[in-house]
Enzyme design. Structure first.
Site, short mmCIF file in Angstrom:
data_model
loop_
_atom_site.label_atom_id
_atom_site.label_comp_id
_atom_site.label_asym_id
_atom_site.label_seq_id
_atom_site.Cartn_x
_atom_site.Cartn_y
_atom_site.Cartn_z
N ASN A 402 0.81 -1.20 0.00
CA ASN A 402 0.00 0.00 0.00
C ASN A 402 0.86 1.26 0.00
O ASN A 402 0.92 1.97 -1.00
CB ASN A 402 -0.94 -0.02 1.21
CG ASN A 402 -2.07 0.96 1.05
OD1 ASN A 402 -2.01 1.87 0.23
ND2 ASN A 402 -3.11 0.79 1.83
N ASP A 403 1.56 1.50 1.09
CA ASP A 403 2.29 2.77 1.20
C ASP A 403 3.39 2.88 0.15
O ASP A 403 3.69 3.98 -0.31
CB ASP A 403 2.91 2.89 2.59
CG ASP A 403 1.83 2.91 3.66
OD1 ASP A 403 0.73 3.39 3.34
OD2 ASP A 403 2.08 2.44 4.77
N ILE A 404 3.99 1.76 -0.24
CA ILE A 404 5.12 1.83 -1.17
C ILE A 404 4.67 2.10 -2.60
O ILE A 404 5.50 2.26 -3.49
CB ILE A 404 5.96 0.54 -1.13
CG1 ILE A 404 5.10 -0.67 -1.46
CG2 ILE A 404 6.64 0.36 0.21
CD1 ILE A 404 5.89 -1.93 -1.68
N VAL A 405 3.36 2.10 -2.84
CA VAL A 405 2.87 2.45 -4.19
C VAL A 405 1.94 3.66 -4.11
O VAL A 405 1.09 3.84 -4.96
CB VAL A 405 2.14 1.26 -4.85
CG1 VAL A 405 3.12 0.14 -5.15
CG2 VAL A 405 1.01 0.75 -3.97
N ALA A 443 0.88 2.79 7.41
CA ALA A 443 1.20 4.13 7.86
C ALA A 443 -0.06 4.90 8.21
O ALA A 443 0.00 6.04 8.65
CB ALA A 443 1.98 4.88 6.79
#
Lengths: 482, 558
Positions: A402-405, A443
């Protein structure tokens, strides 16, 4: 055994550790590196045992009962360790590493307390330096211990990943540090009667400090925290070396401590944040305001797809990139994912994996999992290698990441993850996002990627979805071949 | 060096009278003397050469820049450009080469000047004193030609000496030609191959895609990859420089890496370099292996100023399938293949080997268009807006290309970093003005660190024991070693590395052992017990850490 012989053996062991760490920095030499480290450890333990059984001064030889206790402790510990290592699922690696760190911290604290007890029993006023060494060692050990336990619990999901942000927590931390310093000074002044009790109180305070520090760090930063704790465990060992006057402990601890610090630094750089920011800022601290502000907006629309739709897309693609995240690890879906890419490759599709430096809960976590699933490491690309290729990619399949994209890392200065380099999957023709529901990522940040026109959401448990996707693709592939 | 500085000053002086009014030629440097600088275009005299240094489009650009163009009649005929088209674009057509030499200020052509095949007259001898010549020249190989031009007091710029810097890319004639060359190599190969390159399943049977192997991933190699991929072939590419892997894979080919005892083939300026004999043998073997499984091999390996390396041995040719094709783009420099015959297509052991050196001329129209544009861009650099010939010797590109200045040898150019005994040149801001100044790192972390270290070390030195200082020495040195150990770790290995460092930090085990055993030696019994617990915990850590690392590493495989 002559003391010089022991020291030379320790020197050899230290060199073996240096070579071991060196070896671990490249694929070709990694296994030899591990072997060298093991050898170094065996040598160190054997020589220490030898020195205890037959010291230079025969009068100091350890008694049989002590030796028996030692052998039992080592034996039992080794068996437990071996069983843990053999049993742990690769997806639970982060937890295992965290819990092992806590053992080192606890051991260091215990060694410190024990040597203080010995010092009190031997009588006489303590030397300043030695006193400082003991307090420092116990302090670091206790922080490492409780910090690692909290990290372990967070990684297991026993306690929530949201950072615990107490009011005035920096003041709280500072006052705990000062309390420990005060206790050290008081213990030194107070004489024999209070030395051990004060040290124990100080240990307790340090323990609370360690727990609080890690509680305040959000789940998304756990890779860095685990690496930092790794560094701490080294410093703790080094401090124990100072108090026992043992060079091997000092050297080895320092090696682990500083290399762990570098590793943390490398990771922080990958997230475009400073180490201070990770440790003290509390990820998501400012983020709390953002979702609240957006509550007034009408619910945004997501495009949903189903297994068949996703399978068609993948079969029609020429160029596919898989972006795995923690969700894939949790669901143990790596084998099924690998089978999907194998099927696609057999049909002439170019299938690769894109790994974000902080994907998962441990640095390199995804690489380990994919390796376990027999994915060739040539197909596994790092962020810098592959970020430019998304534009030419037909389909990106995001599995439990999620956060990394999250595109807001690049374009939304309000976002708490703003400035973190991310995998720019939205540049691809289509993005299929496997997700359990619309919950925010680790996050605690909303992900605009979900609402983009070229993003298709495939809701469901990652394992089940991937398995169904695999079945659908192989069925279709057979149909077409027939 | 001194002359050069002086010449540079002259060049700057020359700029001044021109800047005010439309009155060039005021300085001694300006030999032209006409109001308009005229660019001459010659018809190439080499029999197989079909390219030309200007196209109607480039003439249009030159005229727009305020330059006159004088073109030898029929110069563009072999590239498909009629005199009429040039005339329409604004060129003045003159009947003979001699007319161009007599009237033009700047002569442009493709090939280095040579002797006319019929009349025997050498082009270099027709150059007037002070006349400018722009063409490919290869000054390192053509020393005699350079001397000949020096005698004529000519100013010569070599199109093959464009420095490899970003700003010079639009002048990079070599890259432009290599691009065409690589493309044509695939076309040549395809025409000799006798089969389709792309894979198909047809009612009349299955067509397997051709396997293409490209040796040398320079501009030509990359262009060949692109062309072969576009025709549907499966492409592998080999290069000794590991840095080009990314470029190769970005073109959609598989990269064949080569490593030999730490030696790489990367030379200065991004070109390949010469290597040792054992290295070459290993390289030949790897190439032979890949040739065996390839249908088409295109070799493009060149070393600047040297004979091309023999990479495809006759043994490698014997090992290839009958009907395979080798296109040797290095034929002009002796060839990458042992059996290449220059300017001929031959069949050896059932393999067609193409050794033609005029592949760019076989695409004369395209090649001329590209070459002409590089000439236009160069003239634009030199002439600028002032429309006068002003060589700037401070300019890295112009200095790099300059071979002769009014007959004086200026080649090779000084390396940029060597400034000799000349006074340090004044800073030249305009060239790099667009670069953002780097934000200097704040000195404070370093200062604070130093202060802390001093604050800590001073009391140790004043009050500490000998032993403590020794321990500190060991400790700090070990910190430095640890600091340097893991900088280059590959991200994929972060987890194993961490798990091993974790296992190693289990060295606290030793501390526990000392503590536990010391109980017998007069220590506190509780302390011995604590020691034993510490040993237990640390043992779990040691055994668990090393074993789990081993388990992980066993899974990593290629």
């Amino acid at each position: 055994m002559r003391i010089t012989l022991v020291n030379v053996a320790y020197l050899v062991a230290s060199l073996l550790f240096v070579l071991s760490l060196r070896g671990l920095s490249a694929q070709q030499t990694a296994r030899r590196g591990n072997l060298l480290g093991t050898l170094g450890m065996l040598l160190a333990v054997a020589v220490t045992l030898g020195a205890l059984v037959a010291p230079e001064n025969k009068a100091l030889a350890a008694g049989p009962s002590d030796l028996g206790l030692l052998a039992a402790a080592i034996g039992v510990g080794a068996v437990i360790g071996a069983v843990l290592a053999a049993r742990v699922a690769m997806t639970s690696m982060p937890e295992l590493v965290a819990v092992l760190h806590s053992f080192v911290g606890a051991a260091a604290a215990l060694v410190g307390i024990g040597s203080e007890m010995n010092g009190v029993r031997a009588g006489g006023a303590p030397e300043v330096a030695h006193h400082v060494e003991i307090h420092a060692g116990v302090f670091i050990g206790a922080i490492t211990f409780t910090g690692s336990v909290i990290a372990f619990l967070k990684l297991r999901g026993t306690i929530g990943s949201k950072p615990l942000v107490l009011p005035a927590r920096h003041a709280l931390n500072a006052s705990m540090v000062f309390a420990c310093i005060f206790l050290a000074v008081a213990a030194f002044r107070g004489g024999e009667a209070v030395r051990v009790p004060y040290l124990l109180v100080s240990t307790g305070v340090a323990g609370v400090l360690g727990a609080h520090l890690v509680l305040a760090i959000g789940g998304g930063d756990m890779p860095v925290v685990v690496s930092l704790l790794n560094s701490y465990s080294g410093w703790a060992a080094s401090a124990a070396g100072f108090m026992l006057g043992n060079d091997l402990l000092i050297v080895t601890g320092a090696l682990v401590g500083s290399s762990g610090a570098i590793l943390s630094y490398i990771m922080c750089k990958a997230m475009n944040r400073s180490i201070w920011n990770v440790v003290f800022a509390g990820f998501g601290e400012q983020g709390g305001a953002v979702p609240a502000a957006k509550k007034g907006e009408p619910a945004k629309k997501v495009n949903e797809t189903n297994i068949d739709g996703a399978a068609d897309l993948l079969l029609g693609a020429k160029n596919v990139i898989v972006v795995p995240g923690y969700g894939m690890a949790v669901a143990q879906a790596q084998h099924a994912v690998k089978e999907i890419t194998t099927l696609l490759e057999r049909r002439g599709t170019k299938a690769r994996y894109a790994i974000h430096p902080v994907a998962g809960r441990l640095p390199g976590h995804m690489n380990v999992l994919l390796a376990e699933a027999n994915v060739s490491y040539e197909a596994v690309k790092e962020m810098e290698e592959i970020n430019e290729d998304f534009e030419e990619t037909d389909v990106v399949i995001v599995i439990g990441a999620n956060d990394i994209v999250n595109p807001s890392a690049l374009d939304d200065p309000e976002s708490p993850i703003y400035g973190m380099p991310v995998l720019e999957v939205w540049k691809a023709g289509r993005v299929i996002m496997l997700k359990r529901g619309m919950a925010a990522g680790y996050a605690g940040v909303d992900n605009p990627l979900c609402y983009l026109d070229n993003t298709l959401m495939l809701f469901g448990d990652a394992k089940a979805s991937v398995q169904k996707l695999l079945n659908a693709i192989s069925a279709r592939a057979e149909q077409q071949a027939a | 060096m001194v002359e050069e500085v002086k010449a540079g000053a002259n060049a700057v002086l020359a700029a001044e009278p021109a800047s005010g009014a439309q009155k060039p030629g005021g300085s001694a440097k300006e030999a032209g003397g006409e109001a308009q600088v005229s660019i001459g275009v010659l018809k190439e005299i080499e029999p197989r050469e079909r390219r030309v240094a200007a196209t109607p489009a480039s003439v249009g650009r030159l005229v727009k820049m305020g330059l006159a163009v004088i073109l030898e009649s029929g110069a563009g005929a072999s590239a498909g450009f009629e005199d009429a088209a040039y005339a329409e674009a604004g060129a003045r057509i003159v009947p003979k080469a001699a007319d161009v030499f007599r009237e033009a200020d700047v002569i442009t052509k493709v090939r280095p000047p040579g002797a006319h095949p019929e009349t025997g007259e050498h082009e270099a001898d027709q150059v007037r004193a002070g006349q400018k010549l722009i063409s490919f020249l290869w000054p390192a190989q053509n020393k005699e030609l350079v001397e000949r031009l020096a005698k004529r007091k000519a100013t010569v710029l070599a199109m093959d000496a464009v420095p490899r810097i970003t700003r010079a890319q639009k002048l990079d004639a070599l890259s432009a030609m290599a691009n065409v060359n690589g493309y044509r190599a695939v076309i040549e190969a395809a025409s000799h191959y006798g089969r389709l390159l792309g894979g198909q399943v047809t009612a009349a049977g299955r067509i397997k895609p051709a396997q293409v192997f490209i040796i040398g991933a320079g501009v030509a190699g990359l262009a060949a990859i692109g062309a072969a991929r576009a025709l549907g072939a499966m492409v592998k590419a080999f290069d000794t420089r590991p840095v080009v892997r990314e470029q190769v894979t970005s073109m959609g080919a598989e990269f064949v890496p080569f490593e030999f005892q730490g030696e790489t083939g990367e030379g200065q300026g991004g070109y390949a370099k010469e290597v040792s004999e054992a290295y070459l043998a290993a390289e030949q073997q790897l190439i032979a292996e890949h040739c065996r499984t390839s249908d088409i091999v295109i070799s493009t390996a060149l070393i600047p100023g040297k004979k091309a390396p023999e990479l495809i041995t006759s043994g490698a040719v014997v090992g290839m399938h009958r009907g395979s094709v080798i296109v040797d783009l290095a034929a002009e420099q002796g060839g990458n293949c042992a059996l290449t015959e220059r300017d001929r297509t031959v069949e050896r052991y059932g393999v067609t080997i193409v050794g033609h050196t005029d592949l760019t001329s076989r695409m004369a129209r395209q090649a001329s268009e590209l070459y002409a544009m590089t000439i236009v861009n160069l003239l634009d650099e030199i002439m600028g807006k002032k429309k006068t010939w002003e060589l700037s010797l401070d300019d890295e590109i112009q200095r790099g290309m300059l071979v002769l200045l009014d007959g004086e040898l200026k080649w090779p150019p000084p390396r940029p970093e060597i400034r000799g005994g000349a006074p340090a040149p004044a800073p030249k801001p305009p060239a790099h003005a667009h670069q953002k100044p780097e934000v200097p790192e704040s000195p404070w972390p370093g200062r604070i660190g130093t202060a802390l270290a001093l604050a800590f070390l001073a009391p140790v030195g004043l009050f500490g024991s000998q032993e403590l200082v020794q321990h500190l020495t060991v400790f700090l040195l070990a910190c430095v070693v640890g600091w340097h150990l893991v900088w280059n770790v590959t991200p994929a290995l972060h987890t194993p590395l961490m798990s091993v460092t974790n296992a190693i930090s289990g060295i606290i085990l030793i501390g526990g052992m000392l503590l536990a055993a010391n109980g017998g030696g007069g220590g506190a019994p509780v302390a011995a017990l604590l020691g034993a617990v510490a040993v237990l915990l640390a043992s779990i850590n040691v055994a668990g850490g090393f074993l789990v690392t081993q388990r992980m590493l066993r899974m990593f495989r290629k």
